[in-house]
Design an enzyme around this catalytic site. Structure first.
Site, PDB file in Angstrom:
ATOM      1  CB  SER A 193       2.852   7.486   0.242  1.00 41.85           C
ATOM      2  OG  SER A 193       2.700   6.144  -0.174  1.00 41.85           O
ATOM      3  CG  HIS A 203      -2.017  -1.023   1.131  1.00 40.88           C
ATOM      4  ND1 HIS A 203      -3.022  -1.132   2.056  1.00 40.88           N
ATOM      5  CD2 HIS A 203      -2.255  -2.001   0.207  1.00 40.88           C
ATOM      6  CE1 HIS A 203      -3.825  -2.130   1.725  1.00 40.88           C
ATOM      7  NE2 HIS A 203      -3.379  -2.665   0.610  1.00 40.88           N
ATOM      8  CG  ASP A 204       5.113   3.299   1.169  1.00 46.24           C
ATOM      9  OD1 ASP A 204       4.551   4.406   1.173  1.00 46.24           O
ATOM     10  OD2 ASP A 204       6.346   3.162   1.293  1.00 46.24           O
ATOM     11  NE  ARG A 249      -4.636   0.901  -0.742  1.00 40.19           N
ATOM     12  CZ  ARG A 249      -3.618   0.667  -1.569  1.00 40.19           C
ATOM     13  NH1 ARG A 249      -3.661  -0.367  -2.388  1.00 40.19           N
ATOM     14  NH2 ARG A 249      -2.564   1.471  -1.589  1.00 40.19           N
TER      15      ARG A 249
END
Length: 783
Positions: free
Chosen positions: A313, A232-233, A379
């Protein structure tokens, strides 16, 4: 310069400066006629997209509670929505143009035949796609020692490499049934190598579903959870924002037909349970690349909405708007905002709530509501372990920011924030490349595909690849455990908080707030062995039958979703990628048996797919024999290794790159680990030295006192001579400054928070005993 009136849909006059592109097949058609077709096609496409968007909004406002999850899962930042809408207009224009040309020329005509590069550039501009960003845009990027929040200008010659809201890169050309946009399986009767493709649900049920999962006694579930967190980064490809089909205005919630953006999963679609087959095609990216073949440039491309870099991020966001919403700007302390309603039993912070209430997250039936948490990635609420990792990093940022401010009292809040963000990003990189990836692809593959760091290479594109995001890094879905164990301080079953089936952990932040904080979950993650993977033991039924459950009977199948997504993205098949990695293609059942180690599984796969070239990349990579000391087979080891090397070597701000950190700071960073993160930000005081490895409590656990930690003295910075002479530069409301040294002079670089505009000198210089100018002002009204 050419100027066109483009009807009421394009207000005013468009003046387009034409770039110089090579000529191509478009020369065989009359250019003025094509230009007329182009303009009228764009006008029609704009009307189609606008009307479809309006109908989608009207339908979404009346969605039942059972479909709220889709609105939540598919939320994207305004910047992403704007670019994806432009890309939708671009692609719709191409389709309208092709249909009109067919009527005019009485034959099928491809877009590449019709259009020159000049025409493509015009369509992109009229559609609202962002203009090309050239190296000149990064002229002043050397003034800042910190990476941009969007990733732009990391590479000064190619500013959009790795940046948010750009296309996933293609390592092999896309394969669409019509060559441009229709995915494999779109035309269900179409034959591939003489056979119809099997529906994803059929593949899932016959090959992938596993009623029981064994355990891997080497690694803990932390290895699994870190994989999701760091993914997810790196990548996020949102689904299409619309729920109404283009052209027909069919509602995606009530059709089993393939009409963009509806791409329902065949064999799950029934009149009784329409929601079971819901699948929305991925968000489009604006992609005009004059360096590639024009046919490839016109193909549908998918967007990576976040930065590709390993840059935390997940903690800080990927747009200025999101970043601002996550910061505690009023505190003037460089910290991140925390939850102002709840704290854990020891007074530690939780993530703040999202701004929009009530949120879609599940609720406890008693007591106060607990809304969805807000973090750098949308998320963050998908599962309790993921939320827990987000919580740890929020706390770690604020812990480090406070410590850095204590030892550098002269630092501005912006400097404290940026220096802490820089450290947190480096820790994400170290944990991923040093501690995680070698366990995933094995030491031999790591040495072969990644190897030692040689320094920043500006010729390497660090952008996430489509095959990595859509297939290879989804290997971890086969390692998901169907049970989340919650353990007490002795790493035994918790007396008050029992184990949870996986589907009871989705979108349930209330369980953290009201059921003991993050500690029971953390102990369960590091104190439980990860699930084992083999070709005949792939995905747990919890994710193939009950991936998401909201208030009604709404079931989803992760395996089917992954297979459908790969086809949606036009990914070439398993054999194409084996050849890409220098591996022998599969031709016979014996070839496949050799790769999967199980003759029965090999026969089953070929019985379902009929032809080896039809095997989906995600399935093929997943069933391969795991390499020694790894969690993946040779194909995924290759693709993951290549991607990680690109992310490292193509990142100007990689923690090992020259001038990013001092040698003393690098030495301190190397002491860090996931175990240290847990020790410093939770109530847990005994951990394994490597939390990715599964050990027995107490024999394989150590006190937090024996887990190495960073000493922040390496970041102590004495007041410079210039600062002593000129004093601290003046402050500005709604903005801040950082200090930098340019040509031996102390410079204060000012910036405004998102929503405000800087007026005055962005940089003032310490000259003699005074600053060269007054601080600038940040004007405007933040929205």
């Amino acid at each position: 310069m050419l100027c066109f009136f483009t009807s009421i849909f394009l207000v005013g006059l468009f003046c387009v400066v034409r770039p110089s592109f090579p000529t191509d097949g478009a020369a065989i058609f009359n250019s003025s006629t094509i230009r007329d077709l182009l303009i009228s096609s764009h006008q029609e496409s704009l009307q189609i997209v606008n009307e479809t968007s309006l109908h989608s909004k009207q339908r979404q406002s009346t969605l039942s509670s059972s479909t709220h999850v889709f609105a939540f899962l598919r939320q994207t930042e305004p910047e992403t929505l704007e670019i994806s809408r432009a890309a939708e207009v671009f692609q719709t224009t191409l389709k309208v143009l092709k249909n009109r040309a067919k009527q005019r020329y009485k034959r099928d005509v491809t877009e590449a035949e019709l259009l020159s590069w000049e025409d493509v550039g015009l369509i992109a501009e009229l559609s609202g796609c962002p203009p090309a960003t050239h190296g000149a845009a990064c002229e002043h990027s050397h003034l800042s020692k910190y990476r941009s929040i969007t990733g732009v200008c990391n590479n000064r010659q190619n500013p959009l490499w790795g940046a948010a809201n750009t296309a996933l890169v293609r390592w092999l050309p896309a394969e669409y049934e019509d060559g441009v946009r229709e995915p494999k399986g779109w035309n269900r009767e179409r034959l591939h190598n003489g056979f119809q493709l099997p529906p994803p649900r059929t593949v899932s049920r016959r090959i992938m579903r596993s009623p029981l999962k064994g355990t891997d006694e080497v690694y803990s579930n932390m290895l699994v959870e870190w994989g999701q967190y760091i993914d997810h980064d790196i990548t996020f490809t949102p689904q299409s924002a619309g729920t109404s089909a283009l052209w027909t205005d069919v509602d995606c919630f009530s059709t089993c037909e393939n009409v963009h953006p509806c791409y329902p999963i065949e064999a799950m679609c029934t009149l009784v349970d329409m929601a079971a087959c819901l699948f929305f095609r991925s968000t489009l990216a604006c992609f005009v690349n004059s360096d590639s073949d024009i046919t490839q440039a016109l193909q549908r491309q998918q967007m990576n909405a976040i930065t590709s870099f390993i840059d935390a991020s997940t903690v800080y966001g990927h747009t200025p708007r999101l970043e601002r919403s996550l910061r505690d700007l009023s505190g003037l302390n460089g910290k991140l905002a925390v939850n102002n309603q709840f704290k854990d039993p020891k007074g530690r912070a939780y993530l703040p709530f999202i701004a929009k209430h009530p949120s879609a997250c599940h609720q406890d039936q008693q007591g106060e509501r607990v809304e969805c948490f807000s973090a750098g990635d949308s998320r963050a609420n998908e599962g309790l372990p993921l939320t827990t990792l987000h919580t740890l990093w929020l706390r770690e940022h604020n812990r480090l920011a406070e410590a850095l401010k204590d030892i550098n009292s002269h630092w501005s809040p912006e400097t404290v924030y940026q220096e802490t963000r820089k450290i947190i990003g480096a820790l994400h990189q170290i944990i991923t490349i040093r501690d995680y990836i070698p366990k995933i692809i094995g030491p031999e593959s790591f040495d072969h595909y990644i190897g030692p760091y040689r320094g920043y290479d500006p010729t390497v594109d660090p952008s996430a690849s489509n095959v990595f995001a859509t297939a290879a890094f989804r290997f971890g879905h086969a390692t998901i455990s169907p049970i989340l164990r919650r353990l007490n301080a002795s790493y035994q079953d918790h007396e008050r908080f029992p184990h949870l089936r996986l589907h009871n952990t989705f979108f349930s932040p209330w369980r953290i707030v009201k059921e003991g904080g993050i500690e029971p979950i953390l102990r369960g993650i590091i104190g439980t062995a990860a699930s084992a993977v083999s070709s005949d033991n792939l995905l747990a039924e919890e994710v193939t039958e009950r991936l998401v459950v909201i208030d009604t009977m709404l079931h989803m199948d992760l395996a089917s979703l992954n297979l459908q997504r790969g086809r949606d993205h036009g990914l070439p098949g398993y054999n194409n990628w084996r050849e890409f990695c220098g591996l022998k293609p599969i031709r016979t059942v014996d070839d496949l048996r050799e790769e999967v180690g199980n003759y029965r599984v090999a026969v089953k796969i070929l019985n379902v797919y009929k032809h080896p070239d039809n095997i989906d990349i995600w399935l093929g990579g997943l069933v391969e024999n795991v390499l020694p000391g790894s969690r993946t087979g040779p194909l995924f080891a290759c693709l993951i290794g290549k991607q990680m090397k690109a992310l490292r070597d193509g990142d100007r701000f990689w923690w090992e790159a020259d001038s990013v950190f001092t040698q003393q700071q690098r030495d301190e960073l190397l002491k860090y680990s996931v175990s240290r993160l847990i020790c410093d930000n939770s109530d847990i005081n005994r951990v394994p030295l490597d939390s990715f490895r599964f050990g027995k409590h107490l024999s394989d656990y150590v006190s937090c006192d024996h887990v190495p930690s960073m000493h922040l003295g390496a970041w102590r910075e004495e007041k410079s001579e210039g600062l002593q002479q000129c004093g601290s530069p003046g402050k500005t409301k709604n903005g801040d400054f950082i200090l930098s040294s340019i040509s031996g002079k102390l410079v204060a670089l000012y910036s405004c928070y998102h929503g405000f505009k800087l007026e005055g000198a962005a940089a003032i210089v310490c000259e003699g005993n005074r600053w060269s100018d007054q601080p600038p002002q940040c004007t405007g009204n933040h929205q």
